[in-house]
Design an enzyme around this catalytic site. Sequence first.
Site, PDB file in Angstrom:
ATOM      1  N   LYS A 111       0.823  -1.208   0.000  1.00 46.82           N
ATOM      2  CA  LYS A 111       0.000   0.000   0.000  1.00 46.82           C
ATOM      3  C   LYS A 111       0.868   1.274   0.000  1.00 46.82           C
ATOM      4  O   LYS A 111       0.433   2.322  -0.456  1.00 46.82           O
ATOM      5  CB  LYS A 111      -0.925   0.026   1.213  1.00 46.82           C
ATOM      6  CG  LYS A 111      -1.815  -1.195   1.397  1.00 46.82           C
ATOM      7  CD  LYS A 111      -2.881  -1.291   0.327  1.00 46.82           C
ATOM      8  CE  LYS A 111      -3.982  -2.282   0.689  1.00 46.82           C
ATOM      9  NZ  LYS A 111      -3.543  -3.687   0.738  1.00 46.82           N
TER      10      LYS A 111
HETATM   11  C1  LIG Z   1      -4.097  -4.831   0.265  1.00 41.33           C
HETATM   12  C2  LIG Z   1      -3.257  -6.040   0.193  1.00 41.33           C
HETATM   13  C3  LIG Z   1      -3.511  -7.051  -0.748  1.00 41.33           C
HETATM   14  C4  LIG Z   1      -4.690  -6.994  -1.686  1.00 41.33           C
HETATM   15  O1  LIG Z   1      -4.556  -5.989  -2.629  1.00 41.33           O
HETATM   16  P1  LIG Z   1      -5.857  -5.465  -3.419  1.00 41.33           P
HETATM   17  O2  LIG Z   1      -5.379  -4.332  -4.217  1.00 41.33           O
HETATM   18  O3  LIG Z   1      -6.830  -5.050  -2.345  1.00 41.33           O
HETATM   19  O4  LIG Z   1      -6.354  -6.605  -4.208  1.00 41.33           O
HETATM   20  C5  LIG Z   1      -2.648  -8.119  -0.790  1.00 41.33           C
HETATM   21  N1  LIG Z   1      -1.608  -8.226   0.054  1.00 41.33           N
HETATM   22  C6  LIG Z   1      -1.341  -7.281   0.983  1.00 41.33           C
HETATM   23  C7  LIG Z   1      -0.198  -7.476   1.903  1.00 41.33           C
HETATM   24  C8  LIG Z   1      -2.138  -6.155   1.060  1.00 41.33           C
HETATM   25  O5  LIG Z   1      -1.867  -5.218   1.978  1.00 41.33           O
END
Ligand SMILES: *Cc1c(COP(=O)(O)O)cnc(C)c1O
Length: 494
Positions: A111
């Site tokens: 993120k």
């Molecule tokens: C948010 C997240 C995901 C999923 O990503 P999306 O964009 O919501 O599909 C996968 N792995 C981690 C560690 C995340 O923080």
Amino acid sequence: MVKYFSTRGGGEAVSASEAILKGLAEDGGLFFPDHIPALTKSLKELSEMTYQEVAYEVMQPFLSDYTEEELKNCIQNAYDSKFDTEVIAPLVYADGAYYLELFHGTTIAFKDMALSILPHLMTTAVNKNHIKNDIVILTATSGDTGKAALAGFAGVKGTKIIVFYPKNGVSPIQEKQMVTQKGDNTFVVGIHGNFDDAQNGVKKIFGDREFAKLMADNGYQFSSANSINIGRLVPQVVYYVYAYAKLLKEGKIAEGEAINVVVPTGNFGNILAAYFAKNMGLPIAKLICASNENKVLFDFFRTGIYDRNRDFVLTSSPSMDILISSNLERLIYLIAGNDGEKNKELMMQLSSSGKYEISTNMQENLQDFYGEYASEAETAKTIASLYENCGYVIDPHTAVASCVYEKYKAQTGDDTKTVIASTASPYKFTRSVMAALGKQDESSDDFVLADALSGLSGVKIPEAVEGIRTAPILHDTVCEKDEMAEVVKKYLGI
Ligand SMILES: *Cc1c(COP(=O)(O)O)cnc(C)c1O
């Protein structure tokens, strides 16, 4: 000039900066570009560029109302020494695949890739659009978005950030990261409910016109840092292009050679970004969508039916414990032939009955995708076997992707070179990782486990974990899922 429309067909076209400020379109839809621009530089040219340079080339066509200087400033402020490696997103080869490590930012999860730039894109948008209100970022998190958004917005003038998380649905380190957040414009609230409850609560507040009026009367306006914001999606396209460019640079692939990507998926933002990259012209063959036991997406790709009516499973990959993948709406809109009405109809069905079915025509437009899932036991086994085979330790989210990739290869025999999005540092999920490696220790706290993991993997404990070891808890608000609006009003004093 790329303009943005709602995926539900309502409202006027808006500029990129307006779409970033609004977060969600007024009719409840998501903003979608009127066309997906092509890459402006050749793959060869991109292969000679730094991460920041690739970021500019990829984002500029989407953010066409930002000046060159504005966008370059945003990029310089985002992708700097906050990341613990100059390359920002390293590629690591292990056991037959390239792991694209997207966890080298402040909060050691992917993120950060978008949330380190979003506050800059947003404050630039505030200035460009002569906004006088303070921006209130309202976010629901399944664990990682929350901290990354808090870290991105903490101390940013003219903004406040409120994060709701499922009180019992995030890892201890994730929770500790959030509740120790500094900055007097930050507010963190646990809710009695799961991530979908938190996300629905936030969506409800966003859609509440009276609330919006009350906000405006008090000099505030909402925006969203969730992955529905186009300002989250666009920066995520960058690292797929960058990964391809690096493989080309290192002679691992030939120019134009197609690669596969595997993405551990929850809200469908990250994999959608890869699909945008493909639509920009990046040679991607298959987009492999990896789910955990909350396998709504696997079922959807297999049957064309999206059905959220099922038990919600708490897994070791909590950031993927999601039954309503918000960003899938953008794909639905696209495969319906940019048909807002059709998409709206399906989304209405989703909110009334929790399910919808796409037409066979639409299903045919999903050929680029391949869905699979990994059970909890398979995920743990994948962590252990990768470690045994090559000493590389991955987190449970990445392990879901890695396991799904093995299944994909076994089912198809496809040996196309493959990039796996590695979305979190194993240190963010130390307990599950150590258990998978057979080093379970119920009596130790997560920090003792982190020390042990460091001993095993030879990888230094990241500052994101070290820094919260002894940090004081600054947020302890907990509420019911139907009290979210009241909590927001109270915090803002309105
Ligand atoms: C948010 C997240 C995901 C999923 O990503 P999306 O964009 O919501 O599909 C996968 N792995 C981690 C560690 C995340 O923080």
